[in-house]
Motif scaffolding. Structure first.
Motif, PDB file in Angstrom:
ATOM      1  N   ARG A 111       0.837  -1.195   0.000  1.00 24.60           N
ATOM      2  CA  ARG A 111       0.000   0.000   0.000  1.00 24.60           C
ATOM      3  C   ARG A 111       0.876   1.251   0.000  1.00 24.60           C
ATOM      4  O   ARG A 111       2.011   1.245   0.468  1.00 24.60           O
ATOM      5  CB  ARG A 111      -0.923   0.021   1.214  1.00 24.60           C
ATOM      6  CG  ARG A 111      -1.886  -1.155   1.318  1.00 24.60           C
ATOM      7  CD  ARG A 111      -3.037  -0.814   2.273  1.00 24.60           C
ATOM      8  NE  ARG A 111      -2.561  -0.161   3.480  1.00 24.60           N
ATOM      9  CZ  ARG A 111      -2.282  -0.796   4.625  1.00 24.60           C
ATOM     10  NH1 ARG A 111      -2.427  -2.106   4.690  1.00 24.60           N
ATOM     11  NH2 ARG A 111      -1.876  -0.126   5.678  1.00 24.60           N
ATOM     12  N   ALA A 112       0.323   2.343  -0.517  1.00 23.24           N
ATOM     13  CA  ALA A 112       1.068   3.593  -0.617  1.00 23.24           C
ATOM     14  C   ALA A 112       1.536   4.072   0.750  1.00 23.24           C
ATOM     15  O   ALA A 112       2.681   4.531   0.904  1.00 23.24           O
ATOM     16  CB  ALA A 112       0.209   4.659  -1.294  1.00 23.24           C
ATOM     17  N   ASP A 113       0.675   3.976   1.765  1.00 21.03           N
ATOM     18  CA  ASP A 113       1.058   4.450   3.095  1.00 21.03           C
ATOM     19  C   ASP A 113       2.160   3.581   3.698  1.00 21.03           C
ATOM     20  O   ASP A 113       3.051   4.080   4.394  1.00 21.03           O
ATOM     21  CB  ASP A 113      -0.163   4.511   4.022  1.00 21.03           C
ATOM     22  CG  ASP A 113      -0.815   3.148   4.220  1.00 21.03           C
ATOM     23  OD1 ASP A 113      -0.766   2.323   3.285  1.00 21.03           O
ATOM     24  OD2 ASP A 113      -1.381   2.911   5.302  1.00 21.03           O
ATOM     25  N   GLU A 114       2.130   2.276   3.410  1.00 22.26           N
ATOM     26  CA  GLU A 114       3.171   1.387   3.915  1.00 22.26           C
ATOM     27  C   GLU A 114       4.504   1.681   3.244  1.00 22.26           C
ATOM     28  O   GLU A 114       5.558   1.709   3.910  1.00 22.26           O
ATOM     29  CB  GLU A 114       2.778  -0.071   3.672  1.00 22.26           C
ATOM     30  CG  GLU A 114       1.576  -0.531   4.479  1.00 22.26           C
ATOM     31  CD  GLU A 114       1.122  -1.930   4.105  1.00 22.26           C
ATOM     32  OE1 GLU A 114       0.639  -2.655   4.989  1.00 22.26           O
ATOM     33  OE2 GLU A 114       1.259  -2.298   2.913  1.00 22.26           O
ATOM     34  N   GLN A 115       4.477   1.932   1.950  1.00 24.01           N
ATOM     35  CA  GLN A 115       5.699   2.259   1.238  1.00 24.01           C
ATOM     36  C   GLN A 115       6.273   3.591   1.712  1.00 24.01           C
ATOM     37  O   GLN A 115       7.484   3.728   1.895  1.00 24.01           O
ATOM     38  CB  GLN A 115       5.427   2.312  -0.271  1.00 24.01           C
ATOM     39  CG  GLN A 115       5.082   0.968  -0.888  1.00 24.01           C
ATOM     40  CD  GLN A 115       4.742   1.080  -2.364  1.00 24.01           C
ATOM     41  OE1 GLN A 115       4.434   2.167  -2.862  1.00 24.01           O
ATOM     42  NE2 GLN A 115       4.793  -0.033  -3.075  1.00 24.01           N
ATOM     43  N   PRO A 135      10.108  -3.403  -8.126  1.00 24.53           N
ATOM     44  CA  PRO A 135       9.097  -2.458  -8.593  1.00 24.53           C
ATOM     45  C   PRO A 135       9.094  -1.114  -7.852  1.00 24.53           C
ATOM     46  O   PRO A 135       8.318  -0.241  -8.191  1.00 24.53           O
ATOM     47  CB  PRO A 135       7.796  -3.207  -8.316  1.00 24.53           C
ATOM     48  CG  PRO A 135       8.095  -3.996  -7.084  1.00 24.53           C
ATOM     49  CD  PRO A 135       9.532  -4.428  -7.223  1.00 24.53           C
ATOM     50  N   LEU A 136       9.954  -0.952  -6.845  1.00 26.06           N
ATOM     51  CA  LEU A 136       9.940   0.295  -6.073  1.00 26.06           C
ATOM     52  C   LEU A 136      10.388   1.491  -6.898  1.00 26.06           C
ATOM     53  O   LEU A 136      10.079   2.631  -6.560  1.00 26.06           O
ATOM     54  CB  LEU A 136      10.821   0.156  -4.833  1.00 26.06           C
ATOM     55  CG  LEU A 136      10.298  -0.789  -3.737  1.00 26.06           C
ATOM     56  CD1 LEU A 136      11.223  -0.761  -2.536  1.00 26.06           C
ATOM     57  CD2 LEU A 136       8.878  -0.415  -3.321  1.00 26.06           C
ATOM     58  N   ALA A 140       5.525   5.889  -6.595  1.00 30.61           N
ATOM     59  CA  ALA A 140       5.511   7.333  -6.362  1.00 30.61           C
ATOM     60  C   ALA A 140       5.678   7.703  -4.888  1.00 30.61           C
ATOM     61  O   ALA A 140       6.392   8.662  -4.574  1.00 30.61           O
ATOM     62  CB  ALA A 140       4.231   7.944  -6.928  1.00 30.61           C
ATOM     63  N   PRO A 141       5.055   6.984  -3.921  1.00 26.26           N
ATOM     64  CA  PRO A 141       5.237   7.344  -2.513  1.00 26.26           C
ATOM     65  C   PRO A 141       6.690   7.236  -2.063  1.00 26.26           C
ATOM     66  O   PRO A 141       7.150   8.042  -1.255  1.00 26.26           O
ATOM     67  CB  PRO A 141       4.354   6.320  -1.775  1.00 26.26           C
ATOM     68  CG  PRO A 141       3.349   5.887  -2.784  1.00 26.26           C
ATOM     69  CD  PRO A 141       4.064   5.891  -4.081  1.00 26.26           C
ATOM     70  N   VAL A 142       7.400   6.264  -2.601  1.00 31.95           N
ATOM     71  CA  VAL A 142       8.813   6.089  -2.243  1.00 31.95           C
ATOM     72  C   VAL A 142       9.632   7.263  -2.755  1.00 31.95           C
ATOM     73  O   VAL A 142      10.416   7.876  -2.014  1.00 31.95           O
ATOM     74  CB  VAL A 142       9.342   4.759  -2.822  1.00 31.95           C
ATOM     75  CG1 VAL A 142      10.862   4.663  -2.625  1.00 31.95           C
ATOM     76  CG2 VAL A 142       8.645   3.572  -2.174  1.00 31.95           C
ATOM     77  N   ARG A 143       9.432   7.611  -4.008  1.00 39.08           N
ATOM     78  CA  ARG A 143      10.188   8.729  -4.587  1.00 39.08           C
ATOM     79  C   ARG A 143       9.854  10.039  -3.895  1.00 39.08           C
ATOM     80  O   ARG A 143      10.733  10.881  -3.668  1.00 39.08           O
ATOM     81  CB  ARG A 143       9.920   8.826  -6.085  1.00 39.08           C
ATOM     82  CG  ARG A 143      10.282   7.553  -6.865  1.00 39.08           C
ATOM     83  CD  ARG A 143      10.373   7.834  -8.359  1.00 39.08           C
ATOM     84  NE  ARG A 143       9.171   8.475  -8.873  1.00 39.08           N
ATOM     85  CZ  ARG A 143       8.126   7.829  -9.377  1.00 39.08           C
ATOM     86  NH1 ARG A 143       8.127   6.496  -9.397  1.00 39.08           N
ATOM     87  NH2 ARG A 143       7.082   8.477  -9.851  1.00 39.08           N
ATOM     88  N   ALA A 144       8.588  10.230  -3.541  1.00 38.80           N
ATOM     89  CA  ALA A 144       8.171  11.470  -2.888  1.00 38.80           C
ATOM     90  C   ALA A 144       8.841  11.631  -1.524  1.00 38.80           C
ATOM     91  O   ALA A 144       9.273  12.739  -1.159  1.00 38.80           O
ATOM     92  CB  ALA A 144       6.648  11.495  -2.739  1.00 38.80           C
ATOM     93  N   GLU A 145       8.933  10.548  -0.770  1.00 35.54           N
ATOM     94  CA  GLU A 145       9.563  10.618   0.550  1.00 35.54           C
ATOM     95  C   GLU A 145      11.055  10.920   0.434  1.00 35.54           C
ATOM     96  O   GLU A 145      11.609  11.683   1.230  1.00 35.54           O
ATOM     97  CB  GLU A 145       9.348   9.305   1.307  1.00 35.54           C
ATOM     98  CG  GLU A 145       7.915   9.070   1.770  1.00 35.54           C
ATOM     99  CD  GLU A 145       7.445  10.096   2.783  1.00 35.54           C
ATOM    100  OE1 GLU A 145       8.293  10.651   3.520  1.00 35.54           O
ATOM    101  OE2 GLU A 145       6.226  10.350   2.847  1.00 35.54           O
ATOM    102  N   LEU A 146      11.710  10.326  -0.554  1.00 31.78           N
ATOM    103  CA  LEU A 146      13.134  10.591  -0.744  1.00 31.78           C
ATOM    104  C   LEU A 146      13.367  12.033  -1.175  1.00 31.78           C
ATOM    105  O   LEU A 146      14.316  12.686  -0.719  1.00 31.78           O
ATOM    106  CB  LEU A 146      13.715   9.627  -1.775  1.00 31.78           C
ATOM    107  CG  LEU A 146      13.781   8.150  -1.348  1.00 31.78           C
ATOM    108  CD1 LEU A 146      14.273   7.280  -2.496  1.00 31.78           C
ATOM    109  CD2 LEU A 146      14.685   7.985  -0.125  1.00 31.78           C
ATOM    110  N   GLU A 147      12.494  12.534  -2.057  1.00 32.08           N
ATOM    111  CA  GLU A 147      12.596  13.929  -2.479  1.00 32.08           C
ATOM    112  C   GLU A 147      12.413  14.864  -1.282  1.00 32.08           C
ATOM    113  O   GLU A 147      13.137  15.856  -1.122  1.00 32.08           O
ATOM    114  CB  GLU A 147      11.537  14.236  -3.542  1.00 32.08           C
ATOM    115  CG  GLU A 147      11.771  13.548  -4.870  1.00 32.08           C
ATOM    116  CD  GLU A 147      12.851  14.223  -5.705  1.00 32.08           C
ATOM    117  OE1 GLU A 147      13.346  15.281  -5.290  1.00 32.08           O
ATOM    118  OE2 GLU A 147      13.210  13.666  -6.761  1.00 32.08           O
TER     119      GLU A 147
END
Length: 362
Positions: A111-115, A135-136, A140-147
């Protein structure tokens, strides 16, 4: 196997990995250092233990010239153990040569929140840059948090990366078209296709290449049966069952990765079909699975280990550029693929004996 807590991760030793994998510490060292004198099953067991324990070879103690990065993260979540093993081989080898401390972390939620939460916790550690294999790389949630955390990242096998992002890939469409043309050249006129996970752009690119090759040969695309898969062995079973349940089954099946192709071979065997005499089955990736099954799999060789190495090199180049206040020019690398012909592919039934297997051609 229990996973160490984030606080205790640094205490994981080579002996811990050896015990978890059921091998000697010397064998673990050979795997980490890219030694060739290791059986593939043993290598995979060691790599799986490394991933589960989040073991990082302690090369960070070697200071790097010009303030080189010492903490590079690798955030992963891949349903294919064979793909992940190859990726880890490349990443560990590249980190060893660069003197980096490679920090591994699994992102187990879908799920997006888990990622987002897993990435947020990972970003709170001392990693200076992050490698995102599929697939990470598409999450998008992963990239957004890193940004948001200001941490540079590099994606792998992403078809349409955001502007100014780093990416390493092959030309999936061209590779898929080459494999499809190979089947057509062998005489197949009814080819079933198993798509990959719809959340990954590589899936769409591989299907696009399949369609383009069919159209280029003057064949009817609508007559070619297509089933949805998800890059997992189980999804390959379901898709292959549907293809072979058809009133007129295809004479060949092209699966979007080796796991699903191996599943299709298993389904064919269970139905009493001989591969490739009764049906040809081909895959994509050329993971270790392709040569540990029977018959050995004709497949597209994606240089997985080399892609991991290139990803780390791109990331280090960006970090160096940022520290120097300059701009790195190279944003994407497109590596070569190869078509590997083995025993799982031959002419359709009634068209004569299969051609002798060649090792590889492009």
């Amino acid at each position: 196997m229990s996973r160490p807590s984030r606080r205790s991760r640094g205490t994981v030793t080579v002996q811990d990995v050896a015990r978890a994998a059921g091998v000697s510490a010397m064998t673990v060292s050979r795997v980490v250092n890219g030694g060739s004198n290791v059986r593939e099953t043993t290598r995979q067991a060691v790599l799986e233990a490394i991933a589960k324990l989040n073991y990082s070879p302690n090369s960070a103690a070697r200071s790097l010239a010009a303030g080189e990065a010492t903490q590079i993260g690798l955030l992963y979540s891949n349903p294919s153990a064979a793909y992940l093993s190859q990726f880890l081989i490349g990443a560990l080898a590249a980190a060893r040569r660069a003197g980096c401390h490679l920090v591994l972390e699994a992102c187990e939620g879908e799920r997006a929140d888990e990622q987002a939460e897993a990435t947020r916790q990972f970003a709170a550690t001392s990693v200076e840059g992050v490698i995102l294999p599929p697939p990470l790389s598409e999450a998008a949630p992963v990239r957004a948090e890193l940004e948001a955390a200001g941490i540079p990242w590099v994606s792998v096998a992403m078809g349409l990366p955001p502007e100014r992002s780093l990416n390493v890939r092959i030309d999936d469409a061209a590779a898929s078209a080459a494999m499809t043309k190979h089947l057509i050249d062998m005489g197949h006129r009814s080819i079933g296709f198993i798509r990959g996970n719809p959340n990954q752009t590589s899936s769409a690119e591989r299907h696009r290449g399949f369609v383009e090759a069919i159209e280029a040969a003057g064949l009817d695309v609508k007559a070619m049966p297509v089933e949805q898969g998800y890059f997992t062995f189980r999804s390959g079973i379901v898709a292959a069952e549907r293809l072979l349940d058809r009133k007129e089954p295809p004479t060949a099946i092209f699966a979007s990765n080796d796991d699903m192709a191996a599943a299709a071979v298993g389904v064919a065997h269970r139905r009493g079909l001989h591969v490739p005499q009764d049906i040809s089955i081909v895959g994509f990736d050329d993971t270790s699975l392709a040569t540990t099954m029977w018959p050995e799999l004709t497949t597209v060789r994606q240089p997985i280990a080399a892609m991991a190495e290139s990803a780390l090199a791109l990331l280090l180049a960006r970090l160096r550029a940022h520290r120097a206040g300059t701009t790195d020019k190279l944003e994407e690398q497109v590596l070569d693929f190869e078509l590997i012909q083995r025993e799982s592919c031959g002419p359709p039934p009634g068209a004569g004996k299969p051609a002798p297997a060649k090792k590889s051609w492009r």
